[in-house]
Design an enzyme around this catalytic site. Structure first.
Site, PDB file in Angstrom:
ATOM      1  N   THR A   1      69.656 -40.115  -3.639  1.00 47.02           N
ATOM      2  CA  THR A   1      70.874 -40.807  -3.221  1.00 47.02           C
ATOM      3  C   THR A   1      71.814 -40.818  -4.419  1.00 47.02           C
ATOM      4  OG1 THR A   1      69.759 -42.195  -1.583  1.00 47.02           O
ATOM      5  CG2 THR A   1      71.865 -42.984  -2.443  1.00 47.02           C
TER       6      THR A   1
ATOM      7  N   LYS B   1      74.836 -41.409   3.915  1.00 45.30           N
ATOM      8  CA  LYS B   1      73.928 -42.384   3.308  1.00 45.30           C
ATOM      9  C   LYS B   1      74.690 -43.617   2.837  1.00 45.30           C
ATOM     10  CE  LYS B   1      70.121 -44.153   1.619  1.00 45.30           C
ATOM     11  NZ  LYS B   1      69.227 -43.509   0.640  1.00 45.30           N
TER      12      LYS B   1
ATOM     13  N   LYS C   1      72.599 -49.780  -7.329  1.00 45.53           N
ATOM     14  CA  LYS C   1      73.056 -48.430  -7.672  1.00 45.53           C
ATOM     15  C   LYS C   1      73.754 -47.797  -6.475  1.00 45.53           C
ATOM     16  CE  LYS C   1      70.608 -44.887  -7.164  1.00 45.53           C
ATOM     17  NZ  LYS C   1      70.430 -43.712  -6.296  1.00 45.53           N
TER      18      LYS C   1
END
Length: 289
Positions: A97, A172, A240
């Site tokens: 990711t 995502k 993050k």
């Protein structure tokens, strides 16, 4: 069956690479901590290599699952990086990711070398990786996706091409934005029920069958009631990911007021030592104040 390499044997990558090997593919792994790669080989078979380039040498499909944009560049570029070992015509599937920008950057670099690059972040958490039922969101060229999809299926229950390079990462981001709001709402609901003196196991059983139902409620509701957070998707990782979402929103003009607020709530969880707690630990801020 395909010749594969897998770079990065973390919580997600370790079982994902294992599913590839168990599906009959010939897998060579690389991990920054060599002992982890050796452990993987002893458990699943296959082989390990001392550098990403050597792991990728001769592979038809090379997978990566590392931490962030900088980690990606470090394992892909340079003399010891994956690109240096990959053959023309091979396909690189990145399950990290990361940002859409780095996906596009690496796609362009790969294309110059005659390599296909697919950004393919996953959703489903550690349990999804271990059970081989991840959702994989892909960005890249149709022909590369068509070649890679049957191999990705070894650890996926759903794998879709979302559009051009970067589209997997953008999808995502949508996923993480939705999760952030869901977990905060679930935290407030569960805490409210506890304060009201309700039997929350009964409450969750009933409302999970209706419009309030979600994966988070089914899989995290009970552990939130019990204040158990030492498992799952870590707060550090979620922060993050939300940081990537917030940066992208500055570029595309999308307003993310709830996401920004929940990101700050997660910062408070970190301040009380919950860096590695599951994301459902948002409720701790409400339960303990």
């Amino acid at each position: 069956m395909a010749i594969c390499a897998f770079i990065g044997l973390g919580v997600m990558g370790y079982p994902m690479a294992g599913h590839l090997q168990k599906a009959g593919h010939d897998v060579t792994v690389y991990n920054r901590t060599a002992a982890k790669a050796e452990k993987w080989v002893s458990e699943f078979g296959g082989s390990s290599a001392p550098t990403p380039a050597e792991a990728a040498k001769g592979a038809e499909f090379v997978f990566s699952c590392v931490g962030n944009d900088d980690d990606l560049r470090s394992v892909m570029l340079g003399d010891g990086g994956m690109f240096a070992g990959m053959d023309t015509g091979s396909v690189l599937i990145d399950n990290t990711t990361a940002s859409a920008d780095v996906a596009r950057e690496l796609y362009a670099a790969a294309k110059d070398m005659g390599i296909s690059f697919i950004d393919a972040p996953v959703s489903g958490g550690q349990a999804g990786a271990e059970n081989g039922v991840l959702t994989v969101m892909c960005g890249g060229d149709q022909d590369a996706f068509d070649r890679a999809a049957p191999v990705i299926d070894a650890f996926a229950k759903s794998c879709k091409l979302m559009g051009e390079s970067g589209s997997g990462q953008l999808t995502k981001m949508v996923n993480q934005i939705c999760i952030a709001g869901l977990v905060q709402g679930l935290s407030e609901g569960v805490n409210f029920g506890v304060k009201a003196g309700l039997d929350m196991e009964k409450v969750l059983d009933v409302i999970s069958k209706g419009a309030a139902g979600s994966w988070q409620m089914e899989n995290r509701g009970s552990t939130m009631v019990e204040n158990k957070f030492d498992f799952g998707f870590a707060v550090d990782w979620m922060r993050k990911d939300l940081g990537i979402c917030l940066e992208e929103s500055k570029r595309n003009g999308a307003r993310l007021p709830v996401t920004a607020l929940v990101d700050q709530f997660y910062a408070q969880v970190q301040e009380r030592g919950g860096n590695r707690w599951d994301t459902s630990s948002l409720i701790d801020l409400l339960a303990r104040g």
